[in-house]
Enzyme design. Structure first.
Site, short mmCIF file in Angstrom:
data_model
loop_
_atom_site.label_atom_id
_atom_site.label_comp_id
_atom_site.label_asym_id
_atom_site.label_seq_id
_atom_site.Cartn_x
_atom_site.Cartn_y
_atom_site.Cartn_z
N GLY A 1 0.84 -1.20 0.00
CA GLY A 1 0.00 0.00 0.00
C GLY A 1 0.87 1.24 0.00
O GLY A 1 1.98 1.22 0.54
N CYS B 1 5.64 -0.10 7.52
CA CYS B 1 5.31 1.04 6.67
C CYS B 1 6.55 1.39 5.85
O CYS B 1 7.66 1.42 6.39
CB CYS B 1 4.90 2.22 7.55
SG CYS B 1 4.51 3.71 6.61
N LEU B 2 6.34 1.66 4.56
CA LEU B 2 7.49 1.99 3.70
C LEU B 2 8.18 3.27 4.17
O LEU B 2 9.35 3.49 3.88
CB LEU B 2 7.04 2.14 2.25
CG LEU B 2 6.57 0.84 1.57
CD1 LEU B 2 6.00 1.13 0.20
CD2 LEU B 2 7.71 -0.16 1.48
N GLN C 1 3.33 9.90 0.74
CA GLN C 1 4.60 9.18 0.94
C GLN C 1 5.60 9.46 -0.20
O GLN C 1 6.79 9.18 -0.06
CB GLN C 1 4.37 7.67 1.08
CG GLN C 1 3.66 7.31 2.38
CD GLN C 1 3.41 5.83 2.50
OE1 GLN C 1 2.44 5.31 1.97
NE2 GLN C 1 4.29 5.11 3.17
N HIS D 1 -4.75 1.91 7.54
CA HIS D 1 -3.37 2.40 7.66
C HIS D 1 -3.12 3.49 6.61
O HIS D 1 -2.55 4.55 6.90
CB HIS D 1 -2.42 1.21 7.48
CG HIS D 1 -0.95 1.55 7.42
ND1 HIS D 1 -0.03 1.04 8.30
CD2 HIS D 1 -0.24 2.34 6.57
CE1 HIS D 1 1.18 1.50 8.00
NE2 HIS D 1 1.08 2.29 6.95
N GLU D 2 -3.57 3.25 5.38
CA GLU D 2 -3.33 4.20 4.29
C GLU D 2 -4.14 5.49 4.48
O GLU D 2 -3.64 6.58 4.23
CB GLU D 2 -3.65 3.57 2.93
CG GLU D 2 -2.80 2.37 2.55
CD GLU D 2 -1.31 2.61 2.67
OE1 GLU D 2 -0.86 3.75 2.44
OE2 GLU D 2 -0.59 1.65 3.00
N HIS E 1 -2.49 7.81 6.71
CA HIS E 1 -1.43 8.60 6.06
C HIS E 1 -1.99 9.92 5.52
O HIS E 1 -1.33 10.96 5.57
CB HIS E 1 -0.81 7.83 4.90
CG HIS E 1 0.32 6.92 5.28
ND1 HIS E 1 1.48 7.37 5.86
CD2 HIS E 1 0.48 5.57 5.14
CE1 HIS E 1 2.30 6.34 6.06
NE2 HIS E 1 1.71 5.24 5.65
NI NI Z 1 2.48 3.26 5.66
#
Ligand code: NI
Length: 173
Positions: A46, A93-94, A51, A135-136, A139
């Protein structure tokens, strides 16, 4: 399509609240294409536009475990219902490289959004899909999974990430 750089903590962009997309035009589609390519390359399941530094309410996801790609594109995703029952997943998380923690979220949720073609849809999510979209969407509001942890656990992760960043910057000649 182009690969974009994924921002990592403590980049202040990650704390910005993203704004609604007015129209799913070619520019937004190009953004979604870039995001998907960047997410697959990472690799991740995701990615939110912020991000890669774009404060718009756009998310791409693909939680399929097989070879066949099953991308889902979300523009202006909004949770319209969530279950009282929670489930726990170990999240990463990236933007917080190599750190994981168990996070509790509603097990099921319904999400209203516009798809790649600007069509309004409702996703009834449960399990991993439900956790991932929550989660997304976090963000898009500048919230990271570490915000759900105790201050102690959060500080440990922040320190670990800044330490590994410093190690990466080290150059021996
Ligand atoms: Ni994330």
């Amino acid at each position: 399509m182009a690969l974009k750089k994924i921002l990592t903590i403590p980049d202040s962009n990650l704390r910005k609240k993203s704004t609604e997309v007015e129209k799913v035009d070619n520019k937004i589609k190009a953004l979604m294409d870039d995001m998907l390519e960047t997410m697959y390359n990472a690799p991740g399941i995701g990615l939110a536009a912020i991000q890669i530094g774009i404060p718009k309410r756009v998310v791409v996801m693909d939680i399929s475990k097989n070879e066949k790609k099953e991308p889902i594109y979300f523009v202006n995703p909004k949770i319209i219902w969530k279950s009282d029952l929670n489930s726990i997943y170990e999240e990463g998380c990236l933007s917080i490289p190599n750190q994981f923690a168990k996070i509790e979220r509603p097990e099921k949720c319904h999400v209203k959004y516009l798809d790649y073609n600007g069509k309004e849809k409702i996703l009834k999510a449960e399990g991993l899909l439900s956790t991932c979209i929550q989660h997304e969407i976090d963000h898009l509001d500048g919230i990271l999974f570490i915000d759900y942890l105790s201050k102690l656990k959060k500080d440990i992760i922040l320190k670990k990430v800044s330490k590994s960043k410093k190690e990466l910057e080290r150059v021996v000649v």
